[in-house]
Design an enzyme around this catalytic site. Structure first.
Site, PDB file in Angstrom:
ATOM      1  N   ASP A   1       0.818  -1.224   0.000  1.00  0.00           N
ATOM      2  CA  ASP A   1       0.000   0.000   0.000  1.00  0.00           C
ATOM      3  C   ASP A   1       0.844   1.264   0.000  1.00  0.00           C
ATOM      4  O   ASP A   1       0.453   2.297   0.558  1.00  0.00           O
ATOM      5  CB  ASP A   1      -0.964   0.023   1.211  1.00  0.00           C
ATOM      6  CG  ASP A   1      -1.791  -1.235   1.285  1.00  0.00           C
ATOM      7  OD1 ASP A   1      -2.272  -1.660   0.228  1.00  0.00           O
ATOM      8  OD2 ASP A   1      -1.942  -1.792   2.381  1.00  0.00           O
ATOM      9  N   LYS A   9       2.089   2.207  -5.079  1.00  0.00           N
ATOM     10  CA  LYS A   9       2.798   1.740  -6.283  1.00  0.00           C
ATOM     11  C   LYS A   9       1.976   1.958  -7.536  1.00  0.00           C
ATOM     12  O   LYS A   9       2.511   2.248  -8.607  1.00  0.00           O
ATOM     13  CB  LYS A   9       3.133   0.241  -6.167  1.00  0.00           C
ATOM     14  CG  LYS A   9       4.102  -0.093  -5.067  1.00  0.00           C
ATOM     15  CD  LYS A   9       4.351  -1.585  -4.984  1.00  0.00           C
ATOM     16  CE  LYS A   9       3.179  -2.396  -4.512  1.00  0.00           C
ATOM     17  NZ  LYS A   9       2.738  -2.129  -3.137  1.00  0.00           N
ATOM     18  N   GLY A  65      -4.349  -4.353  -4.462  1.00  0.00           N
ATOM     19  CA  GLY A  65      -5.350  -3.359  -4.836  1.00  0.00           C
ATOM     20  C   GLY A  65      -4.619  -2.095  -5.241  1.00  0.00           C
ATOM     21  O   GLY A  65      -4.219  -1.313  -4.393  1.00  0.00           O
ATOM     22  N   HIS A  66      -4.365  -1.940  -6.536  1.00  0.00           N
ATOM     23  CA  HIS A  66      -3.602  -0.785  -7.014  1.00  0.00           C
ATOM     24  C   HIS A  66      -4.544   0.315  -7.483  1.00  0.00           C
ATOM     25  O   HIS A  66      -5.324   0.125  -8.413  1.00  0.00           O
ATOM     26  CB  HIS A  66      -2.639  -1.217  -8.141  1.00  0.00           C
ATOM     27  CG  HIS A  66      -1.571  -2.151  -7.644  1.00  0.00           C
ATOM     28  ND1 HIS A  66      -0.855  -2.985  -8.450  1.00  0.00           N
ATOM     29  CD2 HIS A  66      -1.106  -2.370  -6.385  1.00  0.00           C
ATOM     30  CE1 HIS A  66       0.012  -3.673  -7.709  1.00  0.00           C
ATOM     31  NE2 HIS A  66      -0.144  -3.321  -6.457  1.00  0.00           N
ATOM     32  N   GLN A 116       2.017  -5.921  -3.087  1.00  0.00           N
ATOM     33  CA  GLN A 116       2.442  -5.973  -1.674  1.00  0.00           C
ATOM     34  C   GLN A 116       3.768  -5.229  -1.471  1.00  0.00           C
ATOM     35  O   GLN A 116       4.061  -4.317  -2.225  1.00  0.00           O
ATOM     36  CB  GLN A 116       2.536  -7.433  -1.178  1.00  0.00           C
ATOM     37  CG  GLN A 116       1.205  -8.149  -1.084  1.00  0.00           C
ATOM     38  CD  GLN A 116       0.733  -8.754  -2.387  1.00  0.00           C
ATOM     39  OE1 GLN A 116       1.490  -9.425  -3.051  1.00  0.00           O
ATOM     40  NE2 GLN A 116      -0.503  -8.539  -2.756  1.00  0.00           N
TER      41      GLN A 116
HETATM   42  P1  IMP Z   1      -2.422 -12.734   1.758  1.00  0.00           P
HETATM   43  O1  IMP Z   1      -1.491 -12.144   0.754  1.00  0.00           O
HETATM   44  O2  IMP Z   1      -3.862 -12.521   1.429  1.00  0.00           O
HETATM   45  O3  IMP Z   1      -2.074 -14.155   2.060  1.00  0.00           O
HETATM   46  O4  IMP Z   1      -2.210 -11.937   3.154  1.00  0.00           O
HETATM   47  C1  IMP Z   1      -0.997 -12.038   3.893  1.00  0.00           C
HETATM   48  C2  IMP Z   1      -0.660 -10.701   4.531  1.00  0.00           C
HETATM   49  O5  IMP Z   1      -0.323  -9.769   3.509  1.00  0.00           O
HETATM   50  C3  IMP Z   1      -1.803 -10.049   5.298  1.00  0.00           C
HETATM   51  O6  IMP Z   1      -1.260  -9.321   6.374  1.00  0.00           O
HETATM   52  C4  IMP Z   1      -2.420  -9.103   4.300  1.00  0.00           C
HETATM   53  O7  IMP Z   1      -3.110  -8.042   4.914  1.00  0.00           O
HETATM   54  C5  IMP Z   1      -1.164  -8.629   3.596  1.00  0.00           C
HETATM   55  N1  IMP Z   1      -1.422  -8.168   2.223  1.00  0.00           N
HETATM   56  C6  IMP Z   1      -1.721  -8.923   1.156  1.00  0.00           C
HETATM   57  N2  IMP Z   1      -1.869  -8.165   0.063  1.00  0.00           N
HETATM   58  C7  IMP Z   1      -1.658  -6.896   0.445  1.00  0.00           C
HETATM   59  C8  IMP Z   1      -1.630  -5.650  -0.252  1.00  0.00           C
HETATM   60  O8  IMP Z   1      -1.836  -5.557  -1.461  1.00  0.00           O
HETATM   61  N3  IMP Z   1      -1.360  -4.569   0.510  1.00  0.00           N
HETATM   62  C9  IMP Z   1      -1.088  -4.635   1.833  1.00  0.00           C
HETATM   63  N4  IMP Z   1      -1.083  -5.768   2.518  1.00  0.00           N
HETATM   64  C10 IMP Z   1      -1.367  -6.905   1.836  1.00  0.00           C
END
Ligand code: IMP
Length: 444
Positions: free
Chosen positions: A33, A36, A60-61, A244
């Protein structure tokens, strides 16, 4: 590299200092977040091809163009620029239902997507049962849950590493697809005992129905490694876009509170089939403060009104899940870790304007553990949970930077804040985002 003093004093305007680079990686240096989406959007102008190299619909971009907001989960951000080719690399895990609904929505909003989106034939599928298993797993973990996005990401990558995953190319061979499905349902019996027979039956039906995408997907599949390496030979400009952030990397993040892929520079090679010697530049995106969504340690987290103000001003709510993001001060310890593991060439700073009225502004310059200063970023979570940040205080600039496009117009105190970041990290800042719109940015 040693930076010269006052590196940021050069007066820039957008586009003035753009350098054409062949292959660039853009990645997040914090917990995701970082903004990017907007940076990739700006850099896409100089690119021919944009590649997502890891993650899935957990991302979520957000990009705002002419007051219209787009949130992209799976489709690379490059889609918002006409004619650019967008590729989902082999490192991505793809939920086809999500992908096609996203493409449909883009089309309805006037974005041409035909013949612009290609997918690696080796990318793995996120199947309906992955989401069910994740939900059960998080529930079972109770207070030790990861706080995932529940998009099936972890279970899909677990199957990939466990060598029972279903790949894009498997969709083209119905017999093989069904055989793999059977194998998967057998391997996951222990999970399916936790839900009703009716639910298992419906899950099976839903999983079989993924085959309906076969004809839609067929013309989009490519060997992305061959395609991209051919493009490099033709001197095409390629942008490798991560989702991420570095602190969520399964190896270099705050394990186990991480995602299941590699949002780092190394992950870009693995997830695209481009070798490391072909990478020309690695760009890190850093938010002017820190946020985290989901569980896990966060040393500079603010559980007070400052945190609340940052959340409100920065609209810090997850673009994928809507969850409120945890907010805190900028943390140079985690950023130094990011600079090293990614070998960053330069930095883009985002959401600077969110700090406009904050007084004072703190920056974490080190950690103390059991009252003693410690070196670097501790990997052991029992330490990281208990470190105490050491802060340097800056007096706030209390002036509007929102929308500025020229470096010389920034308040001196803002320049001091940015120069401190630059010098501490020994990486030049080349781009500063001063608002959510495409044009609200300063090229340094
Ligand atoms: P997962 O990727 O859904 O398995 O989540 C694993 C961890 O990564 C959790 O803490 C999510 O909140 C975090 N996470 C996954 N995708 C994002 C993102 O796009 N932005 C911020 N945190 C993320």
């Amino acid at each position: 590299m040693t930076l010269s003093r006052g590196m940021l004093q050069r007066a820039p305007t957008i586009g003035e200092k753009r350098v054409k680079m062949a292959v660039r990686i853009v990645l997040g240096t914090q917990w995701g977040d970082e903004g990017k989406g907007k940076i990739v959007d700006i850099l896409t102008e100089d690119s021919d091809i944009v590649v997502r190299y890891q993650g899935g619909a957990n991302a979520g971009h957000t990009v705002v163009i002419d007051n219209e907001k787009f949130i992209l989960h799976l489709v690379p951000t490059g889609i918002l620029h006409p004619k650019k080719i967008c590729i989902l690399g082999n490192g991505v895990v793809v939920d086809l239902e999500q992908l096609f609904s996203e493409l449909q929505e883009l089309k309805e909003r006037g974005i041409e997507t035909d013949q612009r989106v290609l997918i690696s034939d080796s990318a793995h599928l996120v199947m309906p049962y992955h989401k069910t298993i994740e939900r059960l797993d998080e529930k079972q973990k109770g207070k030790n849950r990861i706080g995932t996005t529940c998009k099936g990401i972890g279970p899909a990558y677990a199957d990939k590493i466990g060598r029972i995953g279903i790949r894009m190319m498997d969709l083209l061979d119905e017999e093989l697809f069904n055989k793999k499905l059977e194998q998967n349902f057998k391997a996951k019996e222990v999970w399916f005992k936790m839900i009703s027979k009716k639910e298992v039956f419906s899950l099976k039906k839903k999983s079989i129905s993924v085959l309906k995408y076969k004809n839609k997907i067929k013309p989009l599949l490519i060997d992305a490694s061959i395609y991209l390496n051919e493009a490099i030979k033709k001197r095409k400009n390629i942008l490798l876009e991560s989702a991420q952030g570095t602190l969520l990397d399964v190896d270099f993040g705050t394990y186990p509170y991480v995602t299941s892929s590699h949002p780092t520079a190394g992950g870009a090679c693995i997830g695209s089939g481009i070798g490391p010697t072909r990478i020309d530049e690695v760009i890190g995106v850093t938010k002017a403060y820190t946020t985290r969504v989901g569980d896990g340690p966060f040393p500079t987290e603010l559980n007070d009104t400052f945190g609340e103000i940052l959340r409100k001003k920065g609209n810090e709510f997850g673009a994928t899940t809507g969850r409120p993001r945890r907010c805190g001060w900028l943390d140079l310890v985690i950023l130094k870790h990011s600079v090293r593991v990614n070998a960053l060439d330069k930095l883009a700073i985002t959401k600077l304007d969110v700090l406009d009225q904050i007084e004072p502004i703190l920056v974490c310059v080190g950690y103390k553990y059991k009252n003693k200063k410690i070196e670097g970023f501790p990997k052991a979570l029992n330490i990281l949970w208990n470190v105490e940040p050491i802060y340097k205080e800056f007096s706030g600039w209390k002036n509007k930077t929102c929308g500025l496009t020229n470096y010389k117009d920034l308040p001196d105190k803002t320049k001091r804040y940015l120069e401190f970041i630059e010098k501490s990290l020994d990486v030049p800042i080349f781009l500063i985002s001063t608002g959510f719109k495409r044009e609200e940015a300063i090229f340094v």
